[in-house]
Design a protein around this motif. Structure first.
Motif, PDB file in Angstrom:
ATOM      1  N   GLU A  61     -53.719 -59.718   9.381  1.00 58.11           N
ATOM      2  CA  GLU A  61     -54.229 -60.399   8.188  1.00 58.11           C
ATOM      3  C   GLU A  61     -55.717 -60.658   8.327  1.00 58.11           C
ATOM      4  O   GLU A  61     -56.465 -60.532   7.362  1.00 58.11           O
ATOM      5  N   LEU A  62     -56.131 -61.044   9.507  1.00 57.19           N
ATOM      6  CA  LEU A  62     -57.547 -61.335   9.752  1.00 57.19           C
ATOM      7  C   LEU A  62     -58.374 -60.054   9.574  1.00 57.19           C
ATOM      8  O   LEU A  62     -59.455 -60.088   8.994  1.00 57.19           O
ATOM      9  N   GLN A  63     -57.851 -58.940  10.048  1.00 57.16           N
ATOM     10  CA  GLN A  63     -58.555 -57.665   9.919  1.00 57.16           C
ATOM     11  C   GLN A  63     -58.681 -57.276   8.441  1.00 57.16           C
ATOM     12  O   GLN A  63     -59.719 -56.788   8.009  1.00 57.16           O
ATOM     13  N   HIS A  64     -57.612 -57.493   7.663  1.00 58.84           N
ATOM     14  CA  HIS A  64     -57.648 -57.168   6.230  1.00 58.84           C
ATOM     15  C   HIS A  64     -58.582 -58.118   5.493  1.00 58.84           C
ATOM     16  O   HIS A  64     -59.224 -57.708   4.527  1.00 58.84           O
TER      17      HIS A  64
END
Length: 113
Positions: A108-111
Motif C-alpha cells: 500500500e505504501l508503494q502504491h
C-alpha cells in the motif's frame, strides 16, 4: 579280708562315679549356658529381622510414592509440553499474520507513493 577288698573296690567305684557325675554336671551346666546364650542371640536376631522387615516395608512404600510422583511429574510435563506446542503454533501463526500485514502495508505504501 574279702569284705575289705570288696569295700575298697566299691569305694573306688563310688569315687570314680562321683568324679564322672561331677564332670557330667559341669558339662550340663556349660550346655545350659550355651543354650541360654544361643536363645539370647536368636531373640536379638529376631528383633533385628523385625526391624529390617519394617524398613523393607517402609522402603517399598516410599518407592510406590516416588513412582506415583514420577508419573504425576511425567504427566504434568507432557501436558505442559503439549500446551507449549500449541502456544508456539499460535505464535507462528501470529508471526505469519504480521508478516502478511507488513507485506500488505508495504505494498500500500508503494502504491501511495
Amino acid at each position: 579280708e574279702n569284705l575289705k577288698k570288696t569295700l575298697s573296690e566299691k569305694s573306688a567305684q563310688f569315687e570314680e562315679s562321683t568324679e564322672t557325675n561331677s564332670k557330667l554336671e559341669s558339662a550340663l551346666s556349660e550346655a545350659n549356658d550355651t543354650i541360654t546364650t544361643l536363645q539370647s542371640e536368636v531373640s536379638s536376631s529376631a528383633e533385628k529381622i523385625k526391624f529390617v522387615s519394617e524398613d523393607i516395608v517402609n522402603v517399598r512404600s516410599d518407592n510406590v510414592r516416588l513412582v506415583e510422583r514420577a508419573n504425576q511429574l511425567e504427566s504434568s510435563f507432557t501436558d505442559s509440553s503439549k500446551q507449549l506446542s500449541i502456544e508456539v503454533t499460535h505464535l507462528q501463526e501470529t508471526v505469519y499474520t504480521l508478516e502478511d500485514s507488513k507485506s500488505a502495508l508495504t505494498d500500500e505504501l508503494q502504491h501511495a507513493k
